[in-house]
Design an enzyme around this catalytic site. Structure first.
Site, PDB file in Angstrom:
ATOM      1  N   LYS A 155       0.824  -1.221   0.000  1.00  0.00           N
ATOM      2  CA  LYS A 155       0.000   0.000   0.000  1.00  0.00           C
ATOM      3  C   LYS A 155       0.852   1.263   0.000  1.00  0.00           C
ATOM      4  CE  LYS A 155      -2.195  -1.062   3.878  1.00  0.00           C
ATOM      5  NZ  LYS A 155      -1.626  -2.367   4.236  1.00  0.00           N
ATOM      6  N   ARG A 173      -9.390   0.845   9.424  1.00  0.00           N
ATOM      7  CA  ARG A 173      -8.968  -0.504   9.820  1.00  0.00           C
ATOM      8  C   ARG A 173     -10.112  -1.311  10.425  1.00  0.00           C
ATOM      9  NH1 ARG A 173      -3.387  -0.106   8.667  1.00  0.00           N
ATOM     10  NH2 ARG A 173      -2.173  -1.612   9.821  1.00  0.00           N
ATOM     11  N   ARG A 179      11.417  -6.549   4.714  1.00  0.00           N
ATOM     12  CA  ARG A 179      11.353  -5.106   4.949  1.00  0.00           C
ATOM     13  C   ARG A 179      11.961  -4.763   6.300  1.00  0.00           C
ATOM     14  NH1 ARG A 179       5.437  -2.420   4.921  1.00  0.00           N
ATOM     15  NH2 ARG A 179       5.276  -3.346   6.980  1.00  0.00           N
ATOM     16  N   ARG A 189      11.502  -0.970  11.963  1.00  0.00           N
ATOM     17  CA  ARG A 189      10.235  -1.152  12.670  1.00  0.00           C
ATOM     18  C   ARG A 189      10.284  -2.438  13.483  1.00  0.00           C
ATOM     19  NH1 ARG A 189       5.324  -0.311   8.498  1.00  0.00           N
ATOM     20  NH2 ARG A 189       4.276  -1.376  10.216  1.00  0.00           N
ATOM     21  N   ARG A 246      -0.642  -9.382  13.261  1.00  0.00           N
ATOM     22  CA  ARG A 246      -1.141  -8.296  12.405  1.00  0.00           C
ATOM     23  C   ARG A 246      -2.023  -8.863  11.294  1.00  0.00           C
ATOM     24  NH1 ARG A 246       4.360  -5.488  10.909  1.00  0.00           N
ATOM     25  NH2 ARG A 246       3.081  -4.166   9.571  1.00  0.00           N
TER      26      ARG A 246
HETATM   27  O1  C5P Z   1      -0.536   0.804   8.324  1.00  0.00           O
HETATM   28  P1  C5P Z   1       0.673   0.223   8.979  1.00  0.00           P
HETATM   29  O2  C5P Z   1       0.826  -1.243   8.676  1.00  0.00           O
HETATM   30  O3  C5P Z   1       1.904   0.999   8.732  1.00  0.00           O
HETATM   31  O4  C5P Z   1       0.381   0.324  10.529  1.00  0.00           O
HETATM   32  C1  C5P Z   1       1.320  -0.114  11.482  1.00  0.00           C
HETATM   33  C2  C5P Z   1       0.621  -0.374  12.795  1.00  0.00           C
HETATM   34  O5  C5P Z   1      -0.016   0.835  13.232  1.00  0.00           O
HETATM   35  C3  C5P Z   1      -0.486  -1.395  12.750  1.00  0.00           C
HETATM   36  O6  C5P Z   1       0.004  -2.735  12.865  1.00  0.00           O
HETATM   37  C4  C5P Z   1      -1.313  -0.996  13.953  1.00  0.00           C
HETATM   38  O7  C5P Z   1      -0.707  -1.427  15.158  1.00  0.00           O
HETATM   39  C5  C5P Z   1      -1.226   0.528  13.895  1.00  0.00           C
HETATM   40  N1  C5P Z   1      -2.362   1.107  13.170  1.00  0.00           N
HETATM   41  C6  C5P Z   1      -3.600   1.137  13.802  1.00  0.00           C
HETATM   42  N2  C5P Z   1      -4.686   1.684  13.180  1.00  0.00           N
HETATM   43  C7  C5P Z   1      -4.566   2.197  11.937  1.00  0.00           C
HETATM   44  C8  C5P Z   1      -3.326   2.183  11.276  1.00  0.00           C
HETATM   45  C9  C5P Z   1      -2.232   1.617  11.914  1.00  0.00           C
HETATM   46  O8  C5P Z   1      -3.726   0.673  14.924  1.00  0.00           O
HETATM   47  N3  C5P Z   1      -5.663   2.738  11.356  1.00  0.00           N
HETATM   48 MG    MG Z   2       2.260   1.026   5.097  1.00  0.00          MG
END
Ligand code: C5P
Ligand code: MG
Length: 190
Positions: A14, A89, A128, A134, A146
């Protein structure tokens, strides 16, 4: 305005694709994950709160996430549209996004989901993790959590927008350029 939700499991590409889309369509890229990482990097109260959840691969509570997203949108209204990456989410976040956009007399134009299978995701994220810095990219059990959270809480967002015929799923595997072309074809049909 054209407002796109770029959707898919963690590691589906994404962020990478969003950067290319904003260049071509002149949209504002809003990544809630990046916003959290910025706050964490600065040890702000919001960042410290988010960290408790992110390090376990769980969702940050809606009031925190929705508040942060709303601030970002409200502060940047003079744009051709938004590309939302990593938000919404869950269903509650979807309903909030619909309300925020409705107040601006606009709406979600479409949701584009990138399909990538679980084992490919795990290997991509571990890869990654070698350079992303991270902590949630470095531990396989957190990555699998996740993916589980995605299936349980996030995937229903696809069905939510499908009810309005706004959801589209594309194959997320292939070269960066191939996936980008599929996305552009879809955007041009929205
Ligand atoms: O979107 P991304 O994978 O970078 O998000 C990393 C982490 O941030 C997620 O695993 C989650 O813990 C948190 N997150 C969230 N709610 C969102 C976006 C991200 O809790 N809307
Ligand atoms: Mg991302």
């Amino acid at each position: 305005m054209i407002n796109i939700i770029l959707f898919g499991p963690p590691g589906s590409g994404k962020g990478t694709q969003a950067s290319k889309i904003v260049e071509k369509y002149n949209l504002l890229h809003i990544s809630t994950g990046d916003l959290f990482r910025y706050e964490m990097g600065n040890n702000t109260p919001l960042g410290l709160k988010a960290k408790e959840y992110i390090k376990k691969g769980e969702l940050v509570p809606d009031e925190v996430t929705i508040g942060m997203l709303t601030n970002k949108v409200v502060a940047n209204q003079d744009v051709a549209g938004y590309i939302f990456d990593g938000f919404p989410r869950n269903i509650n976040q979807s309903e909030s996004l619909d309300r925020i956009l409705a107040e601006m007399n606009t709406q979600v134009s479409g949701l584009i989901a990138l399909a990538v299978d679980d084992e490919e995701i795990v290997s991509r994220i571990l890869n990654r993790g070698k350079t992303s810095g991270r902590s949630d990219d470095n531990d396989e059990s957190i990555i699998r959590n996740r993916i589980e959270v995605y299936k349980q809480e996030t995937r229903p967002v696809f069905d939510y927008y499908a009810k309005e015929n706004k959801s589209h799923e594309l194959q997320g595997v292939g070269s960066l350029e191939e996936v980008f072309e599929r996305i552009c074809n879809q955007i041009d049909q929205l």
